[in-house]
Design a protein around this motif. Structure first.
Motif, mmCIF file in Angstrom:
data_model
loop_
_atom_site.group_PDB
_atom_site.id
_atom_site.type_symbol
_atom_site.label_atom_id
_atom_site.label_comp_id
_atom_site.label_asym_id
_atom_site.label_seq_id
_atom_site.Cartn_x
_atom_site.Cartn_y
_atom_site.Cartn_z
ATOM 1 N N ASN A 166 0.817 -1.220 0.000
ATOM 2 C CA ASN A 166 0.000 0.000 0.000
ATOM 3 C C ASN A 166 0.845 1.261 0.000
ATOM 4 O OD1 ASN A 166 -2.844 -0.720 0.122
ATOM 5 N ND2 ASN A 166 -2.209 -1.844 1.937
ATOM 6 N N LEU A 167 1.950 1.199 0.748
ATOM 7 C CA LEU A 167 2.812 2.377 0.827
ATOM 8 C C LEU A 167 3.464 2.635 -0.515
ATOM 9 C CD1 LEU A 167 4.509 1.983 4.300
ATOM 10 C CD2 LEU A 167 2.663 3.497 3.616
ATOM 11 N N GLU A 181 2.268 1.779 -3.358
ATOM 12 C CA GLU A 181 1.257 2.276 -4.288
ATOM 13 C C GLU A 181 0.914 3.728 -3.987
ATOM 14 O OE1 GLU A 181 -2.342 -0.159 -5.356
ATOM 15 O OE2 GLU A 181 -3.220 1.829 -5.095
ATOM 16 N N ALA A 182 0.890 4.061 -2.701
ATOM 17 C CA ALA A 182 0.611 5.458 -2.341
ATOM 18 C C ALA A 182 1.662 6.357 -2.979
ATOM 19 C CB ALA A 182 0.611 5.618 -0.826
ATOM 20 N N GLY A 183 2.913 5.947 -2.892
ATOM 21 C CA GLY A 183 3.995 6.733 -3.481
ATOM 22 C C GLY A 183 3.822 6.887 -4.984
ATOM 23 N N ARG A 184 3.562 5.788 -5.639
ATOM 24 C CA ARG A 184 3.363 5.837 -7.093
ATOM 25 C C ARG A 184 2.163 6.700 -7.437
ATOM 26 N NH1 ARG A 184 3.878 0.463 -7.419
ATOM 27 N NH2 ARG A 184 1.698 0.116 -7.938
ATOM 28 N N GLY A 185 1.069 6.441 -6.708
ATOM 29 C CA GLY A 185 -0.173 7.145 -7.007
ATOM 30 C C GLY A 185 -0.071 8.646 -6.786
ATOM 31 N N MET A 186 0.835 9.050 -5.904
ATOM 32 C CA MET A 186 1.002 10.478 -5.662
ATOM 33 C C MET A 186 1.893 11.124 -6.706
ATOM 34 S SD MET A 186 1.531 10.345 -1.615
ATOM 35 C CE MET A 186 1.708 12.088 -1.365
ATOM 36 N N VAL A 191 10.887 6.751 -0.011
ATOM 37 C CA VAL A 191 10.025 5.747 0.606
ATOM 38 C C VAL A 191 10.768 4.441 0.882
ATOM 39 C CG1 VAL A 191 7.934 4.390 0.356
ATOM 40 C CG2 VAL A 191 7.998 6.733 -0.509
ATOM 41 N N LEU A 233 12.454 3.246 4.641
ATOM 42 C CA LEU A 233 11.663 2.249 5.354
ATOM 43 C C LEU A 233 12.407 0.923 5.487
ATOM 44 C CD1 LEU A 233 8.094 2.916 3.947
ATOM 45 C CD2 LEU A 233 8.907 3.318 6.254
#
Lengths: 220, 379
Positions: A110-111, A113-118, A129, A133
Motif C-alpha cells: 500500500n505504501l 502504491e501510495a507513493g506511485r499514485g502520488m 520511501v 523504510l
C-alpha cells in the motif's frame, strides 16, 4: 603477565600495524560491498525474474570455501591486498544484497502504491520511501557482513595481504601459541566492537517514526 | 472533467476486468463506483491515474488524453487516497501532507503554511503536524490521508474505499466531515466503495458495476426509486427501498413546525411561567428574526433563577441541529445517535423552522418496519 609485556614491547608496533591493515582490508571490502549491493538489491526488486536467478547465483558463490576463493585469485590477479579485497568483497555481497532485496520487496504494498499514485518518480520512490523504510533490514545485512568479514579477513594473510592473520599463520608455523592469540584476540575484539557500532548506527539511521515500532516488535 | 470512452481492461491471461465503459463526470461532481468485489470498480478508478494502464479506449481528464500526459505529472495533478491510508510511517504528519508539494518543488515555508491550513480544515490541533502517523488513531490518520490528497489542490481526487478500514462510528463522522469538505472545496471526486449506505450518503451520482460493465448510473434517488434490474434491487437491499418511500423524504416533512420558543432578550425568570403553562421542560431560543440561537431547560433556569440574567446569557448554544431539506434516510440514524430528546430544525440561513422529537422518529422507524403507508402521526 611478564610474557605479555615482553610480547607487547617486542611486537607492539607490529600488532598495531597489522590491526590497521586488517581494518583497512575489511573496510574497503565492506564499503565496496555496500556500494554495489545496496543499489543492486533495489534494482533487483524492479526485475523479480532476474532477481531469483541472481540471488541463487550469489548464494552459490557464498558457499565456496574462503580459502579456495583466495587461492583461486592467485593465478588471476596475483597475491597481495587487491585479490584479498576482491575476494572479501564478494563475500560481503550476499547478506547485503539479500537484505536490501527482501527489505525493499517486502515493504507494505500500500505504501509503495501510495507513493506511485502520488506521482513519485522511480528515483523519488526509492529515496523517499523504499530506502528509509527498509533501512533497518539493510543495516542488519551490512552489520552481519561486516562482522563476518573481520573474521574472514584473517585468511587474507594466506595470500600475502597482511592483517592480523599474519600473527595467526606465524603462530601456526612456529608453534607459538602467543602469536595465535595475538592474532585471534584483536580480531574477535574488533568484530564485537564493530557489531556494537553498527547496531548503534542502525538505530541512528532508522527514521524516527518507525524506530519505536521496531523497538516494540523485537525488544532487544 | 473526466471522461471514459470505450475503456476496456484485459489482464494477462485474458481476464476482462473492465468491459467497454463509457462515462462522463462533471466538474465538482461526487461519483461513487460501487459493486460486488471483482466488478472492476477499483480497476476503473486506477486507470485514471494510470496505476493500471488501459487495454483499449481512452480516458480524458480536462479534455486531455491521459496517455498523452507524462505519467508522473498526471499523478501529481490528481489527488489519491487509498484504502489502507498509506501514510508514510517514517515521515511526520507535516511531511506526509506536504509530500506532493515537495515533489512539485514548492518552497518550504509555503508547504508549511499549506499543511497548517489543511489541518485546520479537519479541526485537528496543529501540534499533530509534528507527530508521526503511528501516534494517531485510525480516524485521524485517514483524515490526514485525505488532506494529503488535497495538498497540491488538485481538482480531481480518486478515493479507493478510504473509510473502509474504520470502525462504524468514526467512519460515519468522517463521511459527514468529508462530504462537507468536498462541497466547500468543490472538488471532483471519484470514490470506490462497496458500502451502499456510504454511496447514498456521499455521492451525487452512483455508478453500479458488475463483471466490468456499468449496470446503472444515476443519482442516489433515481437508483433507489427506479432500480434498473433485479441485481441493482438486490444490491440496494429491501430495507433501503422501504425507507426511501417517496411519501417521506425530508426532515421538513416530519418535523413539528410550531415549536415553543422564547426570545433571547427575555429575562430568565419570565421563562418559568411559559414552561409551567405549556407543561414542558425546555425552550428553543430565537432572536427578532427567528434565527435559532440555542436552547434553555429547566436545570439552567433553576441555576440562574435568582440572578437577573437574560436568556441569551444562560442558554446552551452548542447543540446539534439539522437542516429541513436534509433527506430523512441520511439523518435519522444520526439524530437517534445524538441521544437528545429533540433536534431543532433550521433552514439554510439558520432560521428556526421546527423541531424533530424522538417520538416522531419512533413513528417513522415503526412505520418503515411495518410498511404502513399512512401519514406519520406527529407527537
Amino acid at each position: 603477565m611478564d610474557q605479555m609485556m615482553t610480547f607487547f614491547s617486542d611486537y607492539g608496533d607490529q600488532l598495531l600495524f597489522k590491526t590497521w591493515e586488517h581494518l583497512y582490508i575489511s573496510f574497503i571490502a565492506i564499503a565496496l560491498g555496500i556500494i554495489v549491493a545496496v543499489p543492486s538489491g533495489v534494482l533487483l526488486t524492479r526485475a523479480p525474474k532476474l532477481a531469483n536467478g541472481i540471488m541463487a547465483l550469489v548464494g552459490v558463490l557464498q558457499t565456496f570455501p574462503t580459502l579456495a576463493v583466495l587461492a583461486f585469485f592467485i593465478p588471476l590477479i596475483g597475491i597481495g591486498k587487491v585479490p584479498a579485497i576482491i575476494a572479501l568483497f564478494i563475500y560481503s555481497l550476499l547478506p547485503i544484497l539479500r537484505n536490501t532485496y527482501t527489505g525493499v520487496k517486502d515493504l507494505d504494498e500500500n505504501l509503495k502504491e501510495a507513493g506511485r499514485g502520488m506521482g513519485m518518480t522511480v528515483k523519488e520512490q526509492i529515496m523517499h520511501v523504499e530506502l528509509p523504510l527498509a533501512i533497518p533490514i539493510i543495516m542488519a545485512g551490512i552489520r552481519m557482513s561486516a562482522v563476518y568479514l573481520i573474521g574472514w579477513a584473517t585468511l587474507a594473510a594466506y595470500i600475502g595481504a597482511g592483517g592480523l592473520g599474519d600473527f595467526i599463520f606465524d603462530g601456526l608455523n612456529l608453534f607459538k601459541p602467543e602469536f595465535i592469540l595475538a592474532g585471534a584476540i584483536p580480531t574477535t575484539l574488533i568484530a564485537i566492537i564493530l557489531d556494537f557500532l553498527f547496531g548503534r548506527l542502525e538505530v541512528a539511521l532508522t527514521p524516527k517514526g518507525i524506530r519505536d515500532k521496531n523497538a516494540t516488535k523485537n525488544p532487544a | 472533467m473526466l471522461k471514459f470512452e470505450n475503456v476496456t481492461k484485459v489482464y494477462k491471461g485474458g481476464n476482462k476486468a473492465v468491459d467497454n465503459i463509457n462515462l462522463e463526470i462533471n466538474r465538482g461532481e461526487f461519483v461513487a463506483f460501487i459493486g460486488p468485489s471483482g466488478c472492476g470498480k477499483t480497476t476503473t478508478m486506477k486507470m485514471v491515474n494510470r496505476l493500471i494502464e488501459t487495454t483499449e479506449g481512452n480516458i480524458y481528464v480536462d479534455g486531455k488524453n491521459i496517455n498523452e500526459v507524462d505519467v508522473v505529472e498526471l499523478r501529481r495533478s490528481i489527488g489519491y487516497v487509498i484504502q489502507q491510508i498509506g501514510l508514510f510511517p517514517h515521515m511526520t504528519i507535516r511531511e506526509n501532507i506536504a509530500l506532493v508539494s515537495k515533489l512539485l518543488k514548492t518552497p518550504l515555508d509555503e508547504r508549511n503554511k499549506r499543511a497548517e491550513e489543511l489541518i485546520d480544515l479537519v479541526s485537528m490541533d496543529r501540534s499533530y503536524l509534528d507527530r508521526y502517523p503511528g501516534e494517531l488513531s485510525g480516524g485521524q490518520q485517514q483524515r490526514i490521508g485525505v488532506l494529503r490528497a488535497l495538498a497540491a489542490d488538485p481538482p480531481l481526487i480518486l478515493m479507493d474505499e478510504p473509510f473502509g478500514a474504520l470502525d462504524p462510528i468514526t467512519r460515519d463522522a468522517l463521511q459527514d466531515e468529508f462530504k462537507d469538505l468536498q462541497q466547500r472545496l468543490g472538488k471532483t471526486i471519484v470514490f470506490v466503495t462497496h458500502d451502499m449506505d456510504e454511496a447514498i450518503k456521499l455521492a451525487d451520482r452512483i455508478v453500479i458495476l458488475r463483471d466490468g460493465e456499468i449496470v446503472q448510473v444515476g443519482t442516489p434517488d433515481e437508483i433507489l426509486r427506479t432500480p434498473a434490474n433485479e441485481f441493482v434491487e438486490e444490491f440496494i437491499g429491501e430495507e433501503r427501498l422501504i425507507t426511501s418511500r417517496p411519501s417521506l423524504e425530508t426532515v421538513g416533512q416530519i418535523m413539528n413546525d410550531s415549536p415553543i420558543t422564547v426570545h433571547e432578550d427575555v429575562d430568565i425568570s419570565e421563562t418559568i411561567k411559559t414552561l409551567i403553562d405549556r407543561k414542558i421542560d425546555s425552550l428553543l431560543v430565537v432572536d427578532d428574526d427567528n434565527y435559532f440561537k440555542g436552547f434553555i431547560d429547566i436545570e439552567i433556569i433553576n441555576r440562574y433563577r435568582k440572578e437577573n440574567v437574560k436568556v441569551k446569557e444562560a442558554m446552551v448554544t452548542d447543540i446539534f441541529t439539522v437542516k429541513e431539506d436534509r433527506l430523512l434516510r441520511d439523518v435519522v440514524r444520526r439524530i437517534l445517535r445524538q441521544g437528545t430528546r429533540y433536534v431543532p430544525v433550521i433552514d439554510d440561513e439558520g432560521k428556526l423552522r421546527g423541531i424533530v422529537t424522538r417520538a416522531s422518529l419512533a413513528n417513522i422507524v415503526y412505520d418503515s418496519i411495518w410498511g404502513e403507508d399512512e401519514d406519520v402521526v406527529l407527537q
